[in-house]
Each structure stands twice: as structure tokens, then as C-alpha cells.
Design a protein around this motif. Sequence first.
Motif, PDB file in Angstrom:
ATOM      1  N   THR A 184       0.757  -1.271   0.093  1.00 25.13           N
ATOM      2  CA  THR A 184      -0.105  -0.042   0.020  1.00 25.13           C
ATOM      3  C   THR A 184       0.797   1.244  -0.012  1.00 25.13           C
ATOM      4  O   THR A 184       1.748   1.466   0.715  1.00 25.13           O
ATOM      5  CB  THR A 184      -0.876  -0.155   1.251  1.00 25.13           C
ATOM      6  N   LEU A 185       0.557   2.244  -0.854  1.00 26.08           N
ATOM      7  CA  LEU A 185       1.086   3.395  -0.811  1.00 26.08           C
ATOM      8  C   LEU A 185       0.128   4.337  -0.505  1.00 26.08           C
ATOM      9  O   LEU A 185      -1.193   4.461  -0.648  1.00 26.08           O
ATOM     10  CB  LEU A 185       1.459   3.698  -2.380  1.00 26.08           C
ATOM     11  N   TYR A 186       0.931   5.513   0.120  1.00 26.43           N
ATOM     12  CA  TYR A 186       0.048   6.892   0.822  1.00 26.43           C
ATOM     13  C   TYR A 186       0.607   8.253   0.560  1.00 26.43           C
ATOM     14  O   TYR A 186       1.859   8.039  -0.068  1.00 26.43           O
ATOM     15  CB  TYR A 186       0.102   6.800   2.296  1.00 26.43           C
ATOM     16  N   LEU A 187      -0.164   9.011   0.377  1.00 24.94           N
ATOM     17  CA  LEU A 187       0.348  10.269  -0.009  1.00 24.94           C
ATOM     18  C   LEU A 187      -0.563  11.304   1.109  1.00 24.94           C
ATOM     19  O   LEU A 187      -1.778  11.677   0.816  1.00 24.94           O
ATOM     20  CB  LEU A 187       0.133  10.893  -1.156  1.00 24.94           C
ATOM     21  N   GLN A 188       0.117  11.858   2.081  1.00 30.40           N
ATOM     22  CA  GLN A 188      -0.430  12.837   2.757  1.00 30.40           C
ATOM     23  C   GLN A 188      -0.160  14.442   2.428  1.00 30.40           C
ATOM     24  O   GLN A 188       0.929  14.588   2.084  1.00 30.40           O
ATOM     25  CB  GLN A 188       0.127  12.665   4.287  1.00 30.40           C
ATOM     26  N   MET A 189      -0.971  15.046   2.063  1.00 27.30           N
ATOM     27  CA  MET A 189      -1.011  16.314   1.472  1.00 27.30           C
ATOM     28  C   MET A 189      -1.457  17.321   2.183  1.00 27.30           C
ATOM     29  O   MET A 189      -2.874  17.217   2.908  1.00 27.30           O
ATOM     30  CB  MET A 189      -1.905  16.430   0.195  1.00 27.30           C
ATOM     31  N   ASN A 190      -0.543  18.046   2.701  1.00 29.43           N
ATOM     32  CA  ASN A 190      -0.745  19.334   3.789  1.00 29.43           C
ATOM     33  C   ASN A 190      -0.870  20.724   3.098  1.00 29.43           C
ATOM     34  O   ASN A 190      -0.191  20.671   2.129  1.00 29.43           O
ATOM     35  CB  ASN A 190      -0.103  19.253   5.056  1.00 29.43           C
ATOM     36  N   SER A 191      -1.508  21.658   3.738  1.00 28.51           N
ATOM     37  CA  SER A 191      -1.394  22.877   3.209  1.00 28.51           C
ATOM     38  C   SER A 191      -1.701  22.949   1.609  1.00 28.51           C
ATOM     39  O   SER A 191      -0.866  23.813   0.851  1.00 28.51           O
ATOM     40  CB  SER A 191       0.092  23.596   3.285  1.00 28.51           C
ATOM     41  N   LEU A 192      -2.994  22.284   1.190  1.00 32.59           N
ATOM     42  CA  LEU A 192      -3.189  22.166  -0.274  1.00 32.59           C
ATOM     43  C   LEU A 192      -3.159  23.640  -0.788  1.00 32.59           C
ATOM     44  O   LEU A 192      -4.075  24.309  -0.205  1.00 32.59           O
ATOM     45  CB  LEU A 192      -4.462  21.498  -0.380  1.00 32.59           C
ATOM     46  N   LYS A 193      -2.935  23.739  -2.203  1.00 28.79           N
ATOM     47  CA  LYS A 193      -3.089  24.967  -2.836  1.00 28.79           C
ATOM     48  C   LYS A 193      -4.125  24.706  -4.109  1.00 28.79           C
ATOM     49  O   LYS A 193      -4.169  23.356  -4.484  1.00 28.79           O
ATOM     50  CB  LYS A 193      -1.774  25.316  -3.569  1.00 28.79           C
ATOM     51  N   ILE A 194      -4.676  25.802  -4.454  1.00 30.79           N
ATOM     52  CA  ILE A 194      -5.437  25.570  -5.756  1.00 30.79           C
ATOM     53  C   ILE A 194      -4.985  25.010  -6.863  1.00 30.79           C
ATOM     54  O   ILE A 194      -5.327  24.134  -7.342  1.00 30.79           O
ATOM     55  CB  ILE A 194      -6.178  26.831  -6.039  1.00 30.79           C
TER      56      ILE A 194
END
Length: 121
Positions: A77-87
Motif C-alpha cells: 500500500t502506498l500513501y500520500l499525505q497532502m497538507n497545506s493544499l493549494k488551488i
Amino acid sequence: QVRLVESGGGLVQAGGSLRLSCAASGSIFSINTMGWYRQAPGKQRELVARITSSGVADYRDSVKGRFTISRDSAYNTLYLQMNSLKIEDTAVYYCNANGMVVPTTRTFQSWGQGTQVTVSS
């Protein structure tokens, strides 16, 4: 032979967070590099982040410090935690993996179907 299924996309306001997951299944002998790519409307698909089987990760400059890639090799399994997302992070995100299959140990490269991430103002 190897199927990748992404989940976790959605709509989020700018500054928010999302976590993407990608589950690999099938006749897997081993997985080498796994990665996340994205494609925005009218643009080419681009590498977001990738991680080797030994855990070495690299990121495109625009997501460094905001996104974290990780993998659980025991469960493929692979993950991607995305914070402070921008348009400008708005895109369809695709999972990619390469490795070898059983019983032949032939190499494979597979793509998931993609998951939409939309960041609003």
C-alpha cells in the motif's frame, strides 16, 4: 496482472489536507518503486513523489514540505499525505508501481485509475 486502486481524493478548501491511498493487488512477487503522479486539465501528467523499496523518497519542488509519501510494504500500500493544499494542486492523482510478478518474475508497471483532488478557494 497487478491492479492499483486509489482512494482518498475529494474536495477540500485551500490550506486543508487530504490523504491518498493506493492498494496494489494481484500476482505480485515484489514491488520496487511506487509513486504518485498528477494530471491537471490541459496539462501533461507529472511526477509528484516516489519512494523506493528501501524507503528513499523524492518530491517535485512545488510539494516539498507539504506532501509526504509513505508505503506499507507488508500490505503493498502506498500513501500520500497532502497538507497545506493549494488551488494549483487540483488534478487527477494517479498511483504507479513497478516490480515483478509471480510465477515468472517478469517485470510489470501498472497505473491506477486515478482519484480527483479539487482544492477550492
